[in-house]
Enzyme design. Structure first.
Site, PDB file in Angstrom:
ATOM      1  N   ASP A 161       0.637  -0.893  -0.214  1.00 29.78           N
ATOM      2  CA  ASP A 161       0.200   0.459  -0.021  1.00 29.78           C
ATOM      3  C   ASP A 161       1.227   0.786  -0.043  1.00 29.78           C
ATOM      4  OD1 ASP A 161       1.071  -0.222   2.451  1.00 29.78           O
ATOM      5  OD2 ASP A 161      -0.838  -1.519   3.774  1.00 29.78           O
ATOM      6  N   ASN A 175      -7.436  -2.849  14.265  1.00 36.74           N
ATOM      7  CA  ASN A 175      -8.642  -3.616  13.520  1.00 36.74           C
ATOM      8  C   ASN A 175      -9.464  -4.776  13.173  1.00 36.74           C
ATOM      9  OD1 ASN A 175      -7.823  -2.235  11.408  1.00 36.74           O
ATOM     10  ND2 ASN A 175      -9.289  -0.950  11.051  1.00 36.74           N
ATOM     11  N   HIS A 205      -7.311  -4.751   9.905  1.00 36.13           N
ATOM     12  CA  HIS A 205      -6.878  -4.877   9.117  1.00 36.13           C
ATOM     13  C   HIS A 205      -5.842  -5.627   8.584  1.00 36.13           C
ATOM     14  CE1 HIS A 205      -4.813  -0.868   9.523  1.00 36.13           C
ATOM     15  NE2 HIS A 205      -3.493  -1.968   9.258  1.00 36.13           N
ATOM     16  N   GLU A 262      -9.417  -1.702   5.738  1.00 34.91           N
ATOM     17  CA  GLU A 262     -10.489  -1.968   6.778  1.00 34.91           C
ATOM     18  C   GLU A 262     -11.604  -2.840   6.697  1.00 34.91           C
ATOM     19  OE1 GLU A 262      -8.353  -0.275   8.683  1.00 34.91           O
ATOM     20  OE2 GLU A 262      -8.102   2.165   7.697  1.00 34.91           O
TER      21      GLU A 262
HETATM   22  C1  F6R Z   1       1.580  -1.978   6.099  1.00 36.95           C
HETATM   23  C2  F6R Z   1       0.197  -2.196   6.285  1.00 36.95           C
HETATM   24  C3  F6R Z   1      -0.446  -2.118   7.478  1.00 36.95           C
HETATM   25  C4  F6R Z   1       0.352  -2.722   8.382  1.00 36.95           C
HETATM   26  C5  F6R Z   1      -0.346  -2.331   9.985  1.00 36.95           C
HETATM   27  C6  F6R Z   1       0.176  -2.910  11.106  1.00 36.95           C
HETATM   28  O1  F6R Z   1       1.604  -1.696   4.784  1.00 36.95           O
HETATM   29  O2  F6R Z   1      -0.516  -2.907   5.646  1.00 36.95           O
HETATM   30  O3  F6R Z   1      -1.394  -3.646   7.009  1.00 36.95           O
HETATM   31  O4  F6R Z   1       0.793  -3.587   8.570  1.00 36.95           O
HETATM   32  O5  F6R Z   1      -1.245  -1.384  10.164  1.00 36.95           O
HETATM   33  O6  F6R Z   1       0.551  -1.611  11.495  1.00 36.95           O
HETATM   34  P1  F6R Z   1       2.518  -1.852  12.936  1.00 36.95           P
HETATM   35  O7  F6R Z   1       3.307  -2.828  12.404  1.00 36.95           O
HETATM   36  O8  F6R Z   1       2.901  -0.389  12.307  1.00 36.95           O
HETATM   37  O9  F6R Z   1       1.467  -2.275  13.605  1.00 36.95           O
END
Ligand code: F6R
Length: 240
Positions: free
Chosen positions: A67, A136, A138, A143
């Protein structure tokens, strides 16, 4: 779904770096799907260490990141491109001509998303997709919603995601939208490795592993994938 509980973030990083570097050493032109965020950072450090010791070369891999924030050019310190350059690509021999990213500044979003999906297909699909998970549930920036997505798309970030990530934006101006691979793109990867540490992830990990498969907990869809390994620490696994 294979759940591996280890003592520390360090132990997890050693195991995941081993999986990735073995993949590359067995198939030097592997196609790897990378994630940003805090979860994979230690793993990327272990890969850099192996590269520095001459145990692996990343020069023939093709990469696709999950992303990118809308509105941030590649040279913005908060862009995910910058993150990958800083935390992995720029510290190894990755060939930047084989690095693929959704462009957060594209004016043609539909075209951009279609082209990304096609590029993944033309590369032969993703051999290993690395994932973190949001509090959450994701994955990528898929989301919670009322249906599972397929290809890449533009998403409005939820308040939960903004609350988790705004600390990285010094001026407090975090983008409200992102481009992300869809659930279909993630599920088409041949192998998936998800990393989750800390108590804040416990509920999402419970939903992923033991909950019903529902787009309200997007990571729960991984129950339907034939080759998923979830690396967790004690805290992230405390509700299992
Ligand atoms: C990042 C992504 C997100 C993260 C998620 C967890 O490229 O796609 O899904 O993996 O938000 O983020 P952290 O690892 O910072 O807790």
């Amino acid at each position: 779904m294979n759940v591996v509980k280890l003592q520390s973030t360090y132990d997890i990083s050693v195991e995941v770096a081993k999986i990735i570097t073995e993949q590359i050493n067995n198939k030097p032109d592997s196609v790897l799907g990378f994630a940003t965020g805090s979860s994979p950072v230690e793993t990327y450090k272990r890969i850099i260490e192996k590269y520095e010791k001459g145990e692996v070369s990343l020069k023939n891999i093709t990469t696709f990141n999950l992303d990118e924030y809308c509105g941030l050019p590649r040279d913005n310190v908060n862009s995910y491109f910058y993150f990958m350059k800083d935390n992995l690509f720029g510290k190894t021999d990755v060939d930047f001509s084989k690095v693929n990213f959704l462009s957060g500044t594209s004016g043609e979003i539909e075209e951009e998303c279609k082209a990304y999906r096609k590029a993944i297909e033309e590369a032969g699909g993703i051999d290993i997709q690395i994932l973190g998970i949001g509090t959450n549930g994701h994955i990528g920036f898929n989301e919670p919603s009322d249906s599972f997505t397929d290809g890449p798309f533009k998403v409005k970030l939820t308040q939960s995601t903004i609350d988790s990530n705004k600390k990285y934006f010094e001026d407090g101006n975090m983008p409200t939208h992102a481009l992300t691979m869809g659930i279909g793109d993630i599920m088409r990867a041949k192998k998936i490795v998800l990393i989750a540490t800390g108590e804040a992830k416990a509920k999402a990990i419970f939903g992923t592993v033991k909950g019903e498969v529902t787009p309200m907990c997007p990571a729960s869809v991984l129950q339907n994938h034939p080759d998923v390994t979830i690396f967790i620490d004690e805290e992230a696994g405390k509700l299992l």
